[in-house]
Design an enzyme around this catalytic site. Structure first.
Site, PDB file in Angstrom:
ATOM      1  N   ASP A  35       8.441 -11.680  -1.300  1.00 57.00           N
ATOM      2  CA  ASP A  35       8.717 -10.882  -2.594  1.00 57.00           C
ATOM      3  C   ASP A  35      10.153 -10.276  -2.419  1.00 57.00           C
ATOM      4  OD1 ASP A  35       7.616 -10.023  -5.140  1.00 57.00           O
ATOM      5  OD2 ASP A  35       8.449  -8.323  -4.706  1.00 57.00           O
ATOM      6  N   ILE A  41      -1.611  -2.765  -0.752  1.00 58.96           N
ATOM      7  CA  ILE A  41      -2.608  -2.168  -1.785  1.00 58.96           C
ATOM      8  C   ILE A  41      -3.367  -3.625  -2.046  1.00 58.96           C
ATOM      9  CG2 ILE A  41      -2.974  -1.698  -4.309  1.00 58.96           C
ATOM     10  CD1 ILE A  41      -1.636   0.572  -2.371  1.00 58.96           C
ATOM     11  N   GLY A  90      -3.443  -8.586  -4.365  1.00 60.16           N
ATOM     12  CA  GLY A  90      -2.589  -7.737  -3.480  1.00 60.16           C
ATOM     13  C   GLY A  90      -1.298  -7.451  -3.447  1.00 60.16           C
ATOM     14  N   LYS A  91      -0.691  -6.571  -2.693  1.00 57.24           N
ATOM     15  CA  LYS A  91       0.771  -6.411  -2.801  1.00 57.24           C
ATOM     16  C   LYS A  91       1.112  -5.416  -1.689  1.00 57.24           C
ATOM     17  CE  LYS A  91       4.454  -8.292  -4.949  1.00 57.24           C
ATOM     18  NZ  LYS A  91       4.424  -9.486  -5.624  1.00 57.24           N
ATOM     19  N   GLY A  92       2.102  -5.509  -1.039  1.00 52.85           N
ATOM     20  CA  GLY A  92       2.758  -4.878   0.058  1.00 52.85           C
ATOM     21  C   GLY A  92       4.332  -4.465   0.071  1.00 52.85           C
TER      22      GLY A  92
END
Ligand code: NAD
Length: 420
Positions: free
Chosen positions: A148, A62, A107-109
C-alpha cells in the site's frame, strides 16, 4: 498540498456502511458484527538505526472480517498511520473483496514511519521486526499482506523472507504475502494492477454512458504506484493528462503531460516538482483545473467540502482509498459530478493479489494477457452487479457497491450461522 487528515476516517467508513445497511434493512446482528473489526493488533518493536541507536516503532494490523476467507489487505508506511485510519482501510477491504467475489476477508496494516527518511537497511529492519512481531497472526490461510502507500514489492519480499525464516515453511511463505517481485513469486501484472483496474472501471463507466475515453482530459493526485500506472495507461488510451500533483508540488500543461516521460523524471528526482516540460502551479489550484476525469491517487480525505465546491470535473475516479469526505460527496452529487468509488475503482490490486496467491498455490506463472483478461472479466462483472443494484434502489454507485458486498456476506452468515 492538502493536509493529511485521518480524523474520523473509521466513522466515515461506518457511515457509508450504515447507509447501505439501511437500504437492505440489514439484520441488527450482522450490522453489529460488521461495525467493528474482529481483531485489532498493535505492536511496538525496536529497530536498530544506522547511527547505532534503537528506535521503537508502532505497527498495526487490523483484521476486520474473515467470513469469506483469510484476511487480506495492504501494509502502509506513513507518518500519519494510526488506529482509526487502519480500521477504516480494513473495513473497506472487507467490502472490496466481497464486491469482487474474491475469497478473502478484509484486513489492513501499517507502521507509523516516514519511509523516505529511512535508509534501505533501516527499511528492511523495520519490515522484518514488524513481520516478526505480527508472528502467527499472518499466514497464507490466516492473513495475507500486500503493498500500500509507502511500501512496494521489495518490502513484500522482506516480509516473505522473514515469514519463511520464522515459520520454517518457505512454501507457505510465498503465499503469505502478495505483491512480491516477479522473481520472488509475484504475478505478472500485479505492479500495475490497481491502475489497470481503475482503467477497466472507467471503461465500464464510459460504456454505460456511450462515452469515448480517448480525447478526455484528466488530473491525477499522487504519482506513486497507483497514480503513475493509471497515468501511463490513460495516456495509452488517448486521455490528455493536464495536471499532476504529489507531495513535492503540482504541475500543469494544457496540451498534455507525457506520462512516461514524467515517470522517468519522478524515478530520478523523487517527485513532480521541477519537471521541466510542464508549468509548476500552486497545489491548492490543482482541483480547479477543468478536466473530465479527476483521479485522486494519494491520501484519504483530499476532496473536502471546500474542494468539492470548486472542483471542475465530470467525474471523480477514486483510485485512492477514501479520498472523498461524506460532506464533500453530498456537494458533488448536488453539482452533478459522478463519483466512481474506491471499493470498485482500486480493487484491481486485491484481485490480482488473489491471482498471485492462486499461482503460488499451484506453482504456475500466468501470462500477462491471462492476468489482464481475468482482471477485466472480474471487474466488469462486479461493475455489472453494481449497476443493477443502482437501478434496483435508485441509489448512488457507492451505496450499490456496499449493497452487493453486504448481500454476499449476509448469504454466507445465514448459511454458516454465528458460532456457537
Ligand atoms: P505510493 O506510496 O506508491 O504513492 C503515494 C503518492 O501520493 C506519491 O506520489 C506521493 O507523492 C503522493 N502524496 C503523498 N502525500 C501527498 C500529499 N500531501 N499531496 C499530494 N500527494 C501526496 O502509494 P500507492 O500504493 O500508489 O497508494 C496510493 C493510494 O492508493 C492509497 O490510498 C492506497 O491505499 C491506494 N491503493 C493502493 C493499492 C496498491 O496496490 N498499491 C491498492 C489499492 C489502493
Amino acid at each position: 498540498m492538502t493536509e493529511h487528515r485521518t480524523d474520523g476516517l473509521f466513522s466515515t467508513a461506518m457511515a457509508q456502511f450504515h447507509r447501505a445497511a439501511d437500504l437492505i434493512d440489514l439484520d441488527e446482528n450482522y450490522r453489529a458484527l460488521l461495525s467493528q473489526p474482529k481483531n485489532e493488533i498493535i505492536v511496538n518493536f525496536p529497530v536498530l538505526m544506522d547511527n547505532g541507536s534503537y528506535e521503537v516503532f508502532r505497527g498495526y494490523r487490523i483484521q476486520h472480517n474473515d467470513t469469506l476467507g483469510p484476511y487480506k489487505g495492504g501494509i502502509r508506511y506513513h507518518p500519519g498511520v494510526d488506529l482509526d485510519e487502519v480500521k477504516a482501510l480494513a473495513a473497506w477491504m472487507t467490502w472490496k473483496t466481497a464486491l469482487c467475489d474474491v475469497p478473502f476477508g478484509g484486513g489492513k496494516g501499517g507502521v507509523a514511519c516516514d519511509p523516505n527518511a529511512l535508509s534501505r537497511g533501516e527499511l528492511a529492519r523495520v519490515t522484518r521486526r514488524f513481520t516478526y512481531a505480527l508472528g502467527q497472526n499472518l499466514g497464507p490461510e490466516v492473513d495475507i499482506p500486500a503493498p500500500d502507500m509507502g511500501t512496494n514489492a521489495q518490502v513484500m519480499v522482506w516480509m516473505m523472507d522473514t515469514f519463511a525464516a520464522s515459520s520454517g515453511d518457505a512454501s507457505a511463505a510465498k503465499r503469505a504475502v502478495t505483491g512480491k517481485t516477479v522473481e520472488c513469486g509475484g504475478s505478472l501484472g500485479r505492479e500495475k494492477a490497481t491502475g489497470q483496474g481503475a482503467v477497466f472501471g472507467l471503461q465500464h463507466w464510459a460504456d454505460e454512458h456511450a462515452y469515448d475515453l480517448g480525447g478526455m482530459t484528466a488530473s491525477i493526485q499522487g504519482w506513486g504506484n497507483v497514480g503513475a500506472n493509471l497515468g501511463r495507461l490513460l495516456h495509452v488510451h488517448g486521455v490528455v493528462l493536464k495536471t499532476v500533483s504529489d507531495h513535492t508540488g503540482a504541475i500543469v500543461d494544457e496540451a498534455g503531460i507525457d506520462a512516461f516521460d514524467l515517470s522517468n523524471w519522478v524515478d530520478e528526482y523523487g517527485g513532480v516538482a521541477g519537471y521541466p516540460k510542464a508549468t509548476e502551479m500552486d497545489p491548492n489550484e490543482f482541483w480547479e483545473v477543468p478536466v473530465h476525469l479527476c483521479c485522486p491517487a494519494a491520501l484519504e480525505a483530499q476532496i473536502t467540502p471546500e474542494v468539492a465546491q470548486r472542483l471542475d470535473a465530470k467525474v471523480v475516479v477514486e483510485a485512492a482509498n477514501g479520498p472523498t469526505t461524506l460532506a464533500a460527496e453530498a456537494i458533488l452529487a448536488n453539482r452533478g459530478i459522478d463519483v466512481l468509488p474506491d471499493v470498485l475503482m482500486n480493487a484491481g490490486g486485491v484481485v490480482v493479489s488473489y491471482f498471485e496467491w492462486l499461482q503460488n498455490r499451484t506453482a504456475e506463472q500466468w501470462s500477462l494477457d491471462t492476468v489482464d483478461r481475468r482482471l477485466m472479466d472480474n471487474l466488469w462483472a462486479a461493475a455489472d452487479r453494481v449497476v443493477s443494484v443502482m437501478l434496483e434502489f435508485g441509489c448512488s454507485r457507492r451505496e450499490a457497491c456496499y449493497v452487493v458486498a453486504l448481500r454476499r456476506l449476509v448469504a454466507v452468515y445465514e448459511q454458516r450461522g454465528i458460532w456457537p
